[in-house]
Design a protein around this motif. Structure first.
Motif, short mmCIF file in Angstrom:
data_model
loop_
_atom_site.label_atom_id
_atom_site.label_comp_id
_atom_site.label_asym_id
_atom_site.label_seq_id
_atom_site.Cartn_x
_atom_site.Cartn_y
_atom_site.Cartn_z
N GLN A 60 0.84 -1.19 0.00
CA GLN A 60 0.00 0.00 0.00
C GLN A 60 0.88 1.24 0.00
O GLN A 60 2.08 1.17 0.29
CB GLN A 60 -0.94 0.01 1.20
CG GLN A 60 -0.29 0.05 2.56
CD GLN A 60 -0.07 1.48 3.07
OE1 GLN A 60 0.95 1.76 3.67
NE2 GLN A 60 -1.00 2.38 2.84
N THR A 64 -3.76 4.85 1.37
CA THR A 64 -4.68 3.93 0.70
C THR A 64 -4.78 2.63 1.48
O THR A 64 -3.94 2.31 2.31
CB THR A 64 -4.21 3.61 -0.73
OG1 THR A 64 -2.95 2.92 -0.67
CG2 THR A 64 -4.04 4.89 -1.54
N ALA A 126 -6.39 2.34 -6.78
CA ALA A 126 -6.14 2.90 -5.45
C ALA A 126 -5.73 4.36 -5.64
O ALA A 126 -4.99 4.68 -6.58
CB ALA A 126 -5.04 2.13 -4.73
N CYS A 127 -6.21 5.23 -4.77
CA CYS A 127 -5.91 6.66 -4.90
C CYS A 127 -5.76 7.25 -3.50
O CYS A 127 -6.59 6.98 -2.62
CB CYS A 127 -7.03 7.37 -5.66
SG CYS A 127 -6.78 9.14 -5.87
N SER A 128 -4.71 8.03 -3.28
CA SER A 128 -4.52 8.69 -1.99
C SER A 128 -5.63 9.71 -1.78
O SER A 128 -6.23 10.21 -2.72
CB SER A 128 -3.14 9.36 -1.93
OG SER A 128 -3.03 10.34 -2.93
N SER A 129 -5.90 10.04 -0.51
CA SER A 129 -7.01 10.95 -0.20
C SER A 129 -6.83 12.33 -0.80
O SER A 129 -7.80 13.02 -1.09
CB SER A 129 -7.20 11.04 1.31
OG SER A 129 -6.01 11.53 1.92
N ARG A 134 -1.77 7.76 -7.50
CA ARG A 134 -2.79 6.84 -8.01
C ARG A 134 -2.12 5.57 -8.55
O ARG A 134 -1.00 5.62 -9.03
CB ARG A 134 -3.58 7.48 -9.16
CG ARG A 134 -4.36 8.71 -8.78
CD ARG A 134 -4.97 9.33 -10.04
NE ARG A 134 -5.92 10.37 -9.74
CZ ARG A 134 -5.60 11.62 -9.52
NH1 ARG A 134 -4.32 11.99 -9.55
NH2 ARG A 134 -6.52 12.52 -9.27
#
Length: 302
Positions: A60, A64, A126-129, A134
């Motif tokens: 990870q 994420t 998956a993408c960070s906040s 990404r």
């Protein structure tokens, strides 16, 4: 020259790095887990693509959730800021693959970014906040598997090996972007499919209270889920769930203007939890349901 720091056999020779103006980092990864192996990685801004012939455990990045590593998979990763990550290779598993990272100036030239990573497709995402990092992961198509294995099994040495690695790195980048673009390209809607999509839209409008799923809606109109998802985006400019939420919030606003109670309106548009309905309504209309009703009443009175 290293853009990203992984366990690796070796980077390209420093003297060869000046051969082109794009900084490139190629890492061949061979890891065997006799014991559980916890790995940390620091990544600078980059575009990174990878092929894993063998993969186990998880990894990870940023904030994420963890994503499993699987055999015969590819992934494409993009970050515009430095990012930290971690992963676990369980005892008895093996990680064998190739990581290829391009430096930020390559990103600017290619303009690779949200248009690939934010679109629905046959891949995990998956993408960070903060939206600055990404990743997409998908089963390796034949052409990417071939390139990855040619790099992993290369028997050349010295400069010949470096030239091959650089050439294969760009070949993999081209083929990976081509694969993703092909899956994002709008498909021509046939007349029969268009009618079924329009009927699906009508079903949503007429039964806003139903707990719709992609599978149940697709079955209603005799379409497969992929055609339903792609067709909705092409015909209505958004996904099925986004369109359903818009229809629900439009109808909810109309009901509130007619003086109906908030709890009854929530049930009528498929929300058994009035608090959740209120949050969605406020996000959509900028006012809580009761405030919306009062505001509309004042406006009509004036």
């Amino acid at each position: 020259m290293a853009i990203n720091h992984y366990y690796a056999d070796r980077p390209l020779d420093d003297v060869f790095a000046s051969f082109a103006d794009e900084e490139l980092d190629v890492r061949l990864i061979e890891m065997d887990g006799e014991h559980d192996l916890y790995v940390q990685a620091d990544s600078q801004p980059s575009l990174t693509l990878a092929y894993y012939e063998q993969g186990g455990g998880w990894r990870q990045f940023a904030d994420t959730s963890a994503m499993d590593l699987r055999n015969d998979t590819c992934c494409l990763y993009h970050a515009s800021v430095p990012v930290q990550g971690e992963g676990l290779l369980p005892a008895g598993s093996r990680l064998r693959g190739v990581n290829i990272s391009f430096a930020p100036q390559m990103l600017q030239r290619l303009r690779v970014g949200e248009w690939l990573f934010d679109s629905a497709g046959p891949w995990e995402r998956a993408c960070s906040s903060d939206g600055l990092a990404r990743l997409v992961q998908f089963p390796a198509p034949h052409v990417l598997r071939r390139i990855g294995l040619e790099m992993l099994d290369c028997r050349l040495e010295g400069l010949a090996r470096d030239i091959l690695m650089r050439a294969k790195a760009f070949e993999m980048l081209a083929e990976m972007l081509g694969y993703l673009q092909e899956n994002l390209r709008p498909r021509v809607l046939g007349g029969r499919d268009r009618l079924r999509l329009e009927r699906a839209h009508q079903h949503l409008r007429e039964a806003l209270e139903r707990p719709w799923t992609l599978e149940s809606l697709a079955a209603e109109v005799q379409l497969n889920v992929r055609k339903l998802k792609d067709g909705f985006r092409q015909l209505y400019g958004k996904g099925v769930y986004a369109e359903l939420q818009d229809l629900r919030m439009q109808h909810a606003a109309l009901c509130l203007l007619q003086g109906q109670r908030v709890g009854d309106v929530a049930m009528a548009v498929g929300y058994s939890n009035p608090s959740h309905f209120a949050k969605v309504f406020r996000r959509h209309h900028g006012l809580a349901p009761r405030a919306y009703s009062r505001h509309a009443g004042v406006a009509s009175a004036s």
